[in-house]
Design a protein around this motif. Structure first.
Motif, PDB file in Angstrom:
ATOM      1  N   GLN A  56       0.354  -1.304  -0.051  1.00 36.46           N
ATOM      2  CA  GLN A  56      -0.504  -0.448  -0.107  1.00 36.46           C
ATOM      3  C   GLN A  56       0.616   0.964  -0.099  1.00 36.46           C
ATOM      4  OE1 GLN A  56       0.000  -1.701   3.495  1.00 36.46           O
ATOM      5  NE2 GLN A  56       0.174  -0.140   5.063  1.00 36.46           N
ATOM      6  N   VAL A  57       0.602   2.485  -0.587  1.00 32.99           N
ATOM      7  CA  VAL A  57       0.732   3.705  -0.611  1.00 32.99           C
ATOM      8  C   VAL A  57       0.897   4.225   0.902  1.00 32.99           C
ATOM      9  CG1 VAL A  57       0.507   5.899  -1.317  1.00 32.99           C
ATOM     10  CG2 VAL A  57      -0.025   4.626  -2.129  1.00 32.99           C
ATOM     11  N   GLN A  58       2.615   4.717   1.196  1.00 30.70           N
ATOM     12  CA  GLN A  58       3.032   4.847   3.038  1.00 30.70           C
ATOM     13  C   GLN A  58       3.851   6.228   2.459  1.00 30.70           C
ATOM     14  OE1 GLN A  58       4.691   2.008   4.613  1.00 30.70           O
ATOM     15  NE2 GLN A  58       3.021   2.351   6.319  1.00 30.70           N
ATOM     16  N   LEU A  59       3.279   7.387   3.185  1.00 35.06           N
ATOM     17  CA  LEU A  59       3.933   8.705   2.776  1.00 35.06           C
ATOM     18  C   LEU A  59       4.356   9.188   4.092  1.00 35.06           C
ATOM     19  CD1 LEU A  59       1.878  10.595   0.617  1.00 35.06           C
ATOM     20  CD2 LEU A  59       3.971   9.675   0.098  1.00 35.06           C
ATOM     21  N   VAL A  60       5.940   9.092   4.566  1.00 37.50           N
ATOM     22  CA  VAL A  60       6.474   9.485   5.932  1.00 37.50           C
ATOM     23  C   VAL A  60       7.204  10.676   6.157  1.00 37.50           C
ATOM     24  CG1 VAL A  60       8.093   8.415   8.292  1.00 37.50           C
ATOM     25  CG2 VAL A  60       6.355   7.087   6.286  1.00 37.50           C
ATOM     26  N   GLU A  61       6.793  11.295   6.663  1.00 37.53           N
ATOM     27  CA  GLU A  61       7.398  12.551   6.812  1.00 37.53           C
ATOM     28  C   GLU A  61       8.313  12.566   7.853  1.00 37.53           C
ATOM     29  OE1 GLU A  61       2.639  13.921   5.755  1.00 37.53           O
ATOM     30  OE2 GLU A  61       3.970  12.694   6.961  1.00 37.53           O
ATOM     31  N   SER A  62       9.969  13.101   7.817  1.00 36.23           N
ATOM     32  CA  SER A  62      10.894  13.530   9.439  1.00 36.23           C
ATOM     33  C   SER A  62      10.951  14.803   9.229  1.00 36.23           C
ATOM     34  CB  SER A  62      11.162  12.268   9.120  1.00 36.23           C
ATOM     35  OG  SER A  62      11.729  12.393   7.864  1.00 36.23           O
ATOM     36  N   GLY A  63      11.916  14.980  10.314  1.00 35.63           N
ATOM     37  CA  GLY A  63      12.839  15.887  10.269  1.00 35.63           C
ATOM     38  C   GLY A  63      11.789  17.227  10.424  1.00 35.63           C
ATOM     39  N   GLY A  64      10.420  17.292  11.505  1.00 35.52           N
ATOM     40  CA  GLY A  64      10.067  18.436  12.922  1.00 35.52           C
ATOM     41  C   GLY A  64      10.935  17.907  13.164  1.00 35.52           C
ATOM     42  N   GLY A  65      10.376  20.131  14.707  1.00 35.47           N
ATOM     43  CA  GLY A  65      10.979  19.696  15.884  1.00 35.47           C
ATOM     44  C   GLY A  65      10.616  21.289  16.068  1.00 35.47           C
ATOM     45  N   LEU A  66      11.318  20.835  17.324  1.00 29.79           N
ATOM     46  CA  LEU A  66      11.497  22.521  18.221  1.00 29.79           C
ATOM     47  C   LEU A  66      12.775  23.759  17.775  1.00 29.79           C
ATOM     48  CD1 LEU A  66      10.801  24.694  20.299  1.00 29.79           C
ATOM     49  CD2 LEU A  66      11.613  23.454  21.384  1.00 29.79           C
ATOM     50  N   VAL A  67      12.262  25.024  17.142  1.00 30.37           N
ATOM     51  CA  VAL A  67      13.683  25.436  16.642  1.00 30.37           C
ATOM     52  C   VAL A  67      13.206  26.792  17.152  1.00 30.37           C
ATOM     53  CG1 VAL A  67      12.241  25.714  14.203  1.00 30.37           C
ATOM     54  CG2 VAL A  67      15.227  26.099  14.113  1.00 30.37           C
ATOM     55  N   GLN A  68      14.182  28.017  16.821  1.00 33.78           N
ATOM     56  CA  GLN A  68      14.230  29.293  17.110  1.00 33.78           C
ATOM     57  C   GLN A  68      13.895  30.625  16.549  1.00 33.78           C
ATOM     58  OE1 GLN A  68      17.791  31.128  19.659  1.00 33.78           O
ATOM     59  NE2 GLN A  68      15.956  30.587  21.884  1.00 33.78           N
ATOM     60  N   GLY A  69      12.320  31.550  16.359  1.00 30.87           N
ATOM     61  CA  GLY A  69      12.295  31.794  15.137  1.00 30.87           C
ATOM     62  C   GLY A  69      13.829  32.665  14.337  1.00 30.87           C
ATOM     63  N   GLY A  70      13.629  32.947  13.347  1.00 31.82           N
ATOM     64  CA  GLY A  70      15.141  33.189  12.339  1.00 31.82           C
ATOM     65  C   GLY A  70      15.543  31.809  12.415  1.00 31.82           C
ATOM     66  N   GLY A  71      15.517  29.976  12.140  1.00 38.59           N
ATOM     67  CA  GLY A  71      16.313  29.533  12.161  1.00 38.59           C
ATOM     68  C   GLY A  71      15.398  28.787  11.081  1.00 38.59           C
ATOM     69  N   SER A  72      16.340  26.862  10.959  1.00 38.40           N
ATOM     70  CA  SER A  72      16.250  26.562   9.921  1.00 38.40           C
ATOM     71  C   SER A  72      15.398  24.725   9.958  1.00 38.40           C
ATOM     72  CB  SER A  72      17.317  26.184   8.585  1.00 38.40           C
ATOM     73  OG  SER A  72      17.690  27.484   8.246  1.00 38.40           O
TER      74      SER A  72
END
Length: 122
Positions: free
Chosen positions: A1-17
């Motif tokens: 079956q189709v799967q889309l798995v996101e990663s890379g989120g988190g907490l960052v300060q304003g102005g960050g990346s």
């Protein structure tokens, strides 16, 4: 079956990346346009960016234009969202999605990931 798995989120300060990734499986990835959407608490899901099958053309919501960049690697079945100059108002759950059409309407995306949370502190 189709799967889309996101990663890379988190907490960052304003102005960050942050760089989000979305790994796809179970579909012919290069045959689909890919989109990124986000949903903040208490708000509707909104379009962020989309990229054509070949990766040569992308489109962005005005609120992220110039700060976010969407890209894809068809060899790795992965789409990315590079987010720079992040603002507290970018705080949301971010979702990737796949569509047969290169569009901005969420309803025209057939497959969705579970989302990854992005929190930007002031």
């Amino acid at each position: 079956q189709v799967q889309l798995v996101e990663s890379g989120g988190g907490l960052v300060q304003g102005g960050g990346s942050l760089r989000l990734s979305c790994a796809a499986s179970g579909l012919s990835f290069s045959n689909y346009a890919m989109g990124w959407f986000r949903q903040a608490p208490g708000k509707e899901r909104e379009f962020v960016a989309a990229i054509r099958r070949s990766g040569d053309i992308a489109t962005y919501a005005d609120v992220v234009k110039g700060r976010f960049t969407v890209s894809r690697d068809n060899g790795k079945n992965t789409v990315y969202l590079q987010m720079n100059s992040l603002k507290p108002e970018d705080t949301a759950d971010y979702y990737c999605a796949a569509s047969n059409l290169y569009v901005q309407r969420a309803a025209q995306y057939a497959y969705w990931g579970q989302g990854t949370q992005v929190t930007v502190s002031s």
